[in-house]
Scaffold this active site. Structure first.
Site, PDB file in Angstrom:
ATOM      1  N   ASN A 101     -42.146  17.876 -30.480  1.00 28.85           N
ATOM      2  CA  ASN A 101     -42.611  16.923 -31.492  1.00 28.85           C
ATOM      3  C   ASN A 101     -43.366  17.612 -32.617  1.00 28.85           C
ATOM      4  O   ASN A 101     -44.044  18.616 -32.399  1.00 28.85           O
ATOM      5  CB  ASN A 101     -43.492  15.853 -30.843  1.00 28.85           C
ATOM      6  CG  ASN A 101     -42.698  14.996 -29.882  1.00 28.85           C
ATOM      7  OD1 ASN A 101     -41.476  15.056 -29.879  1.00 28.85           O
ATOM      8  ND2 ASN A 101     -43.382  14.213 -29.064  1.00 28.85           N
ATOM      9  N   HIS A 118     -40.868  22.926 -32.533  1.00 27.65           N
ATOM     10  CA  HIS A 118     -40.227  22.529 -33.791  1.00 27.65           C
ATOM     11  C   HIS A 118     -41.230  22.367 -34.933  1.00 27.65           C
ATOM     12  O   HIS A 118     -40.946  21.662 -35.904  1.00 27.65           O
ATOM     13  CB  HIS A 118     -39.406  21.249 -33.585  1.00 27.65           C
ATOM     14  CG  HIS A 118     -38.210  21.449 -32.687  1.00 27.65           C
ATOM     15  ND1 HIS A 118     -37.566  20.419 -32.036  1.00 27.65           N
ATOM     16  CD2 HIS A 118     -37.542  22.589 -32.357  1.00 27.65           C
ATOM     17  CE1 HIS A 118     -36.555  20.919 -31.320  1.00 27.65           C
ATOM     18  NE2 HIS A 118     -36.528  22.223 -31.499  1.00 27.65           N
ATOM     19  N   CYS A 126     -44.595  27.078 -48.457  1.00 30.48           N
ATOM     20  CA  CYS A 126     -43.698  27.154 -49.613  1.00 30.48           C
ATOM     21  C   CYS A 126     -42.263  27.415 -49.149  1.00 30.48           C
ATOM     22  O   CYS A 126     -42.034  28.290 -48.311  1.00 30.48           O
ATOM     23  CB  CYS A 126     -44.185  28.261 -50.542  1.00 30.48           C
ATOM     24  SG  CYS A 126     -43.070  28.522 -51.938  1.00 30.48           S
ATOM     25  N   CYS A 129     -41.633  31.219 -50.883  1.00 33.28           N
ATOM     26  CA  CYS A 129     -42.341  32.439 -50.439  1.00 33.28           C
ATOM     27  C   CYS A 129     -42.977  32.287 -49.070  1.00 33.28           C
ATOM     28  O   CYS A 129     -43.487  33.269 -48.517  1.00 33.28           O
ATOM     29  CB  CYS A 129     -43.387  32.865 -51.472  1.00 33.28           C
ATOM     30  SG  CYS A 129     -44.863  31.811 -51.505  1.00 33.28           S
ATOM     31  N   THR A 195     -37.066  12.874 -24.003  1.00 36.72           N
ATOM     32  CA  THR A 195     -36.179  13.661 -24.874  1.00 36.72           C
ATOM     33  C   THR A 195     -34.726  13.394 -24.516  1.00 36.72           C
ATOM     34  O   THR A 195     -34.390  13.211 -23.347  1.00 36.72           O
ATOM     35  CB  THR A 195     -36.486  15.175 -24.799  1.00 36.72           C
ATOM     36  OG1 THR A 195     -35.549  15.886 -25.616  1.00 36.72           O
ATOM     37  CG2 THR A 195     -36.445  15.717 -23.379  1.00 36.72           C
ATOM     38  N   PRO A 221     -36.540   5.889 -20.360  1.00 36.86           N
ATOM     39  CA  PRO A 221     -35.912   4.611 -19.981  1.00 36.86           C
ATOM     40  C   PRO A 221     -34.418   4.770 -19.710  1.00 36.86           C
ATOM     41  O   PRO A 221     -33.843   3.994 -18.956  1.00 36.86           O
ATOM     42  CB  PRO A 221     -36.134   3.709 -21.211  1.00 36.86           C
ATOM     43  CG  PRO A 221     -37.236   4.339 -21.977  1.00 36.86           C
ATOM     44  CD  PRO A 221     -37.215   5.811 -21.666  1.00 36.86           C
ATOM     45  N   ALA A 238     -42.651   6.222 -20.710  1.00 37.55           N
ATOM     46  CA  ALA A 238     -43.595   7.287 -20.351  1.00 37.55           C
ATOM     47  C   ALA A 238     -45.003   6.748 -20.134  1.00 37.55           C
ATOM     48  O   ALA A 238     -45.704   7.175 -19.214  1.00 37.55           O
ATOM     49  CB  ALA A 238     -43.607   8.345 -21.454  1.00 37.55           C
TER      50      ALA A 238
HETATM   51  C1  BJW Z   1     -38.589   7.222 -24.259  1.00 33.80           C
HETATM   52  C2  BJW Z   1     -39.332   6.154 -24.640  1.00 33.80           C
HETATM   53  C3  BJW Z   1     -40.483   5.937 -23.893  1.00 33.80           C
HETATM   54  C4  BJW Z   1     -37.699   6.183 -25.956  1.00 33.80           C
HETATM   55  N1  BJW Z   1     -40.749   6.729 -22.894  1.00 33.80           N
HETATM   56  N2  BJW Z   1     -38.808   8.055 -23.282  1.00 33.80           N
HETATM   57  C5  BJW Z   1     -26.077  25.666 -28.796  1.00 33.80           C
HETATM   58  C6  BJW Z   1     -25.053  24.744 -28.686  1.00 33.80           C
HETATM   59  C7  BJW Z   1     -24.778  23.851 -29.721  1.00 33.80           C
HETATM   60  C8  BJW Z   1     -25.531  23.851 -30.891  1.00 33.80           C
HETATM   61  C9  BJW Z   1     -26.538  24.763 -30.985  1.00 33.80           C
HETATM   62  C10 BJW Z   1     -26.803  25.644 -29.957  1.00 33.80           C
HETATM   63  N3  BJW Z   1     -27.876  26.425 -30.339  1.00 33.80           N
HETATM   64  C11 BJW Z   1     -28.265  26.038 -31.564  1.00 33.80           C
HETATM   65  C12 BJW Z   1     -27.480  25.019 -31.986  1.00 33.80           C
HETATM   66  C13 BJW Z   1     -27.584  24.303 -33.280  1.00 33.80           C
HETATM   67  C14 BJW Z   1     -28.709  23.304 -33.282  1.00 33.80           C
HETATM   68  C15 BJW Z   1     -28.474  22.232 -32.217  1.00 33.80           C
HETATM   69  O1  BJW Z   1     -29.052  22.230 -31.150  1.00 33.80           O
HETATM   70  N4  BJW Z   1     -27.670  21.252 -32.537  1.00 33.80           N
HETATM   71  C16 BJW Z   1     -27.406  20.157 -31.600  1.00 33.80           C
HETATM   72  C17 BJW Z   1     -27.496  18.845 -32.346  1.00 33.80           C
HETATM   73  C18 BJW Z   1     -26.110  20.411 -30.895  1.00 33.80           C
HETATM   74  N5  BJW Z   1     -29.998  23.949 -33.103  1.00 33.80           N
HETATM   75  C19 BJW Z   1     -30.621  24.537 -34.101  1.00 33.80           C
HETATM   76  O2  BJW Z   1     -30.134  24.582 -35.215  1.00 33.80           O
HETATM   77  C20 BJW Z   1     -31.977  25.186 -33.813  1.00 33.80           C
HETATM   78  N6  BJW Z   1     -32.024  26.488 -34.375  1.00 33.80           N
HETATM   79  C21 BJW Z   1     -31.399  27.533 -33.821  1.00 33.80           C
HETATM   80  O3  BJW Z   1     -30.899  27.458 -32.728  1.00 33.80           O
HETATM   81  O4  BJW Z   1     -31.396  28.659 -34.600  1.00 33.80           O
HETATM   82  C22 BJW Z   1     -30.420  29.676 -34.273  1.00 33.80           C
HETATM   83  C23 BJW Z   1     -29.017  29.109 -34.508  1.00 33.80           C
HETATM   84  C24 BJW Z   1     -28.723  28.390 -35.650  1.00 33.80           C
HETATM   85  C25 BJW Z   1     -27.440  27.861 -35.863  1.00 33.80           C
HETATM   86  C26 BJW Z   1     -26.461  28.041 -34.908  1.00 33.80           C
HETATM   87  C27 BJW Z   1     -26.758  28.752 -33.737  1.00 33.80           C
HETATM   88  C28 BJW Z   1     -28.044  29.296 -33.554  1.00 33.80           C
HETATM   89  C29 BJW Z   1     -33.069  24.424 -34.513  1.00 33.80           C
HETATM   90  C30 BJW Z   1     -33.240  23.054 -33.982  1.00 33.80           C
HETATM   91  C31 BJW Z   1     -34.364  22.351 -34.759  1.00 33.80           C
HETATM   92  C32 BJW Z   1     -34.430  20.869 -34.417  1.00 33.80           C
HETATM   93  N7  BJW Z   1     -35.341  20.228 -35.281  1.00 33.80           N
HETATM   94  C33 BJW Z   1     -35.532  18.790 -35.169  1.00 33.80           C
HETATM   95  C34 BJW Z   1     -36.142  18.296 -36.496  1.00 33.80           C
HETATM   96  C35 BJW Z   1     -37.600  18.689 -36.592  1.00 33.80           C
HETATM   97  C36 BJW Z   1     -38.220  18.131 -37.817  1.00 33.80           C
HETATM   98  C37 BJW Z   1     -38.218  16.627 -37.809  1.00 33.80           C
HETATM   99  O5  BJW Z   1     -38.754  15.983 -36.900  1.00 33.80           O
HETATM  100  O6  BJW Z   1     -37.688  16.076 -38.783  1.00 33.80           O
HETATM  101  O7  BJW Z   1     -36.378  18.512 -34.063  1.00 33.80           O
HETATM  102  S1  BJW Z   1     -34.056  17.871 -34.796  1.00 33.80           S
HETATM  103  C38 BJW Z   1     -34.847  16.661 -33.809  1.00 33.80           C
HETATM  104  O8  BJW Z   1     -34.331  16.704 -32.470  1.00 33.80           O
HETATM  105  C39 BJW Z   1     -36.321  17.075 -33.731  1.00 33.80           C
HETATM  106  C40 BJW Z   1     -36.617  16.848 -32.290  1.00 33.80           C
HETATM  107  O9  BJW Z   1     -37.713  17.654 -31.878  1.00 33.80           O
HETATM  108  C41 BJW Z   1     -35.338  17.221 -31.603  1.00 33.80           C
HETATM  109  C42 BJW Z   1     -35.176  16.635 -30.233  1.00 33.80           C
HETATM  110  O10 BJW Z   1     -35.159  15.250 -30.297  1.00 33.80           O
HETATM  111  P1  BJW Z   1     -35.862  14.407 -29.150  1.00 33.80           P
HETATM  112  O11 BJW Z   1     -37.310  14.702 -29.139  1.00 33.80           O
HETATM  113  O12 BJW Z   1     -35.131  14.617 -27.885  1.00 33.80           O
HETATM  114  O13 BJW Z   1     -35.711  12.924 -29.710  1.00 33.80           O
HETATM  115  P2  BJW Z   1     -34.495  11.879 -29.552  1.00 33.80           P
HETATM  116  O14 BJW Z   1     -34.731  10.833 -30.570  1.00 33.80           O
HETATM  117  O15 BJW Z   1     -33.201  12.568 -29.554  1.00 33.80           O
HETATM  118  O16 BJW Z   1     -34.683  11.288 -28.090  1.00 33.80           O
HETATM  119  C43 BJW Z   1     -35.778  10.474 -27.748  1.00 33.80           C
HETATM  120  C44 BJW Z   1     -35.647  10.083 -26.302  1.00 33.80           C
HETATM  121  O17 BJW Z   1     -36.792   9.345 -25.937  1.00 33.80           O
HETATM  122  C45 BJW Z   1     -34.418   9.184 -26.016  1.00 33.80           C
HETATM  123  O18 BJW Z   1     -33.701   9.751 -24.920  1.00 33.80           O
HETATM  124  C46 BJW Z   1     -35.043   7.846 -25.600  1.00 33.80           C
HETATM  125  O19 BJW Z   1     -34.318   7.177 -24.567  1.00 33.80           O
HETATM  126  C47 BJW Z   1     -36.383   8.282 -25.095  1.00 33.80           C
HETATM  127  N8  BJW Z   1     -37.428   7.266 -25.156  1.00 33.80           N
HETATM  128  N9  BJW Z   1     -38.672   5.539 -25.737  1.00 33.80           N
HETATM  129  C48 BJW Z   1     -39.933   7.773 -22.592  1.00 33.80           C
HETATM  130  N10 BJW Z   1     -41.260   4.867 -24.190  1.00 33.80           N
HETATM  131 ZN    ZN Z   2     -44.487  30.121 -52.977  1.00 30.95          ZN
END
Ligand code: BJW
Ligand code: ZN
Length: 255
Positions: A101, A118, A126, A129, A195, A221, A238
């Site tokens: 988060n 993240h 910036c 830079c 997640t 959930p 949670a």
């Molecule tokens: C409840 C609830 C309650 C509801 N109680 N639960 C290998 C394979 C395939 C692709 C890749 C790979 N390695 C890298 C990649 C590419 C990419 C990737 O993973 N893509 C996928 C989509 C396939 N990864 C990257 O690009 C990463 N960088 C990297 O690997 O660099 C090297 C590289 C680059 C390119 C190619 C290969 C290598 C960087 C990833 C950065 C992610 N950033 C984000 C945005 C952050 C800024 C922002 O917030 O705007 O991070 S994306 C977004 O998803 C955010 C979150 O942290 C992240 C995870 O989401 P999360 O937290 O799981 O949220 P939700 O909404 O998905 O789920 C919420 C859950 O809560 C649900 O299940 C609900 O049911 C539940 N819930 N209420 C408990 N009350």
């Molecule tokens: Zn700058």
């Protein structure tokens, strides 16, 4: 219904890793990442705004979205799930908190040394830079949010400030990722909370723990996956499930 084997594993654990995603903050009123965007943002898709390409193409659109989200977080309070994690840390010899988060609700609940994989909404830098601004960002002055907002300029190079988060295609902070992977390989129990597990490399954290022999539980959930052996799906919110787990493991704690 929490299995006795999980309760016992939590009670006896030497090192617990808590791995959180957006769902842990859902009960604080923060939309999860994959909830459909609402209001003025409903035409957009979060995954396509969270990229360097989107910022390059339209900095005001992306900065406006992040400022709206920063405002939502500033207005929110930690919920019983954030507080339960603080409570759990008092009961186990070693607890590592790893979060995907970008909010600061774990810290505001009282957790320390949180590994943010993240980045953070609250630490802009910036885009050109990399330097952080001299003055911290003020409170967003757009109460309704949902609008384009020109990002402030860097004092050093005149470039645009960007949010200090990790976008798709960018590297995760090496120290945090290494520490999270090391903790996962070392722990006896890993509890993954709120997640979807779609995003890599963060999604490797629970897998590494399971492969190293830890007990793994998923609080969500929608939880249903389970490899059977040593893996549990706790289907629930949670903020209800975690206090229940702690009470079953350690008795009523008064938090
Ligand atoms: C409840 C609830 C309650 C509801 N109680 N639960 C290998 C394979 C395939 C692709 C890749 C790979 N390695 C890298 C990649 C590419 C990419 C990737 O993973 N893509 C996928 C989509 C396939 N990864 C990257 O690009 C990463 N960088 C990297 O690997 O660099 C090297 C590289 C680059 C390119 C190619 C290969 C290598 C960087 C990833 C950065 C992610 N950033 C984000 C945005 C952050 C800024 C922002 O917030 O705007 O991070 S994306 C977004 O998803 C955010 C979150 O942290 C992240 C995870 O989401 P999360 O937290 O799981 O949220 P939700 O909404 O998905 O789920 C919420 C859950 O809560 C649900 O299940 C609900 O049911 C539940 N819930 N209420 C408990 N009350
Ligand atoms: Zn700058």
């Amino acid at each position: 219904m929490i299995p006795d084997a999980l309760i016992n594993a939590v009670r006896d654990a030497r090192h617990i890793v808590i791995f959180t995603g957006a769902g842990v903050s859902a009960e604080s009123g923060i939309p999860t990442f994959r909830d459909p965007l609402t209001g003025l943002w409903e035409r957009f898709d979060a995954a396509s705004l969270a990229t360097p390409e989107a910022f390059r193409a339209d900095p005001a659109l992306v900065w406006g979205w992040y400022e709206w989200r920063r405002m939502k977080v500033l207005q929110a309070e930690p919920n019983p799930a954030h507080r339960a994690i603080v409570e759990l840390a008092r009961h186990v010899p070693h607890l590592t908190l790893v979060t995907q988060n970008v909010d600061d609700l774990h810290e505001r609940a009282g957790s320390t040394d949180v590994l943010h994989l993240h980045g953070s909404l609250h630490q802009p830098r910036c885009f050109t830079c990399g330097k952080p601004p001299e003055e911290p960002l003020g409170t967003p002055d757009e109460p309704e949010g949902g609008r384009r907002l020109q990002p402030p300029q860097c004092e050093r190079c005149g470039g645009h400030l960007r949010p200090g988060v990790v976008w798709f295609g960018e590297s995760l902070p090496a120290y945090q990722l290494d520490a999270a992977f090391a903790a996962a390989k070392d722990c006896d129990v890993l509890i993954s909370i709120g997640t979807s597990g779609f995003v890599y490399p963060a999604a490797e954290v629970p897998n590494l723990a399971w492969q190293a022999g830890a007990v793994v539980a998923h609080v969500n959930p929608l939880a249903n996956i389970s490899r059977g052996e040593r893996e549990y799906a706790l289907a629930g919110a949670a903020g209800e499930t975690l206090p229940m787990l702690i009470e079953r493991a350690f008795g009523r704690t008064g938090s």
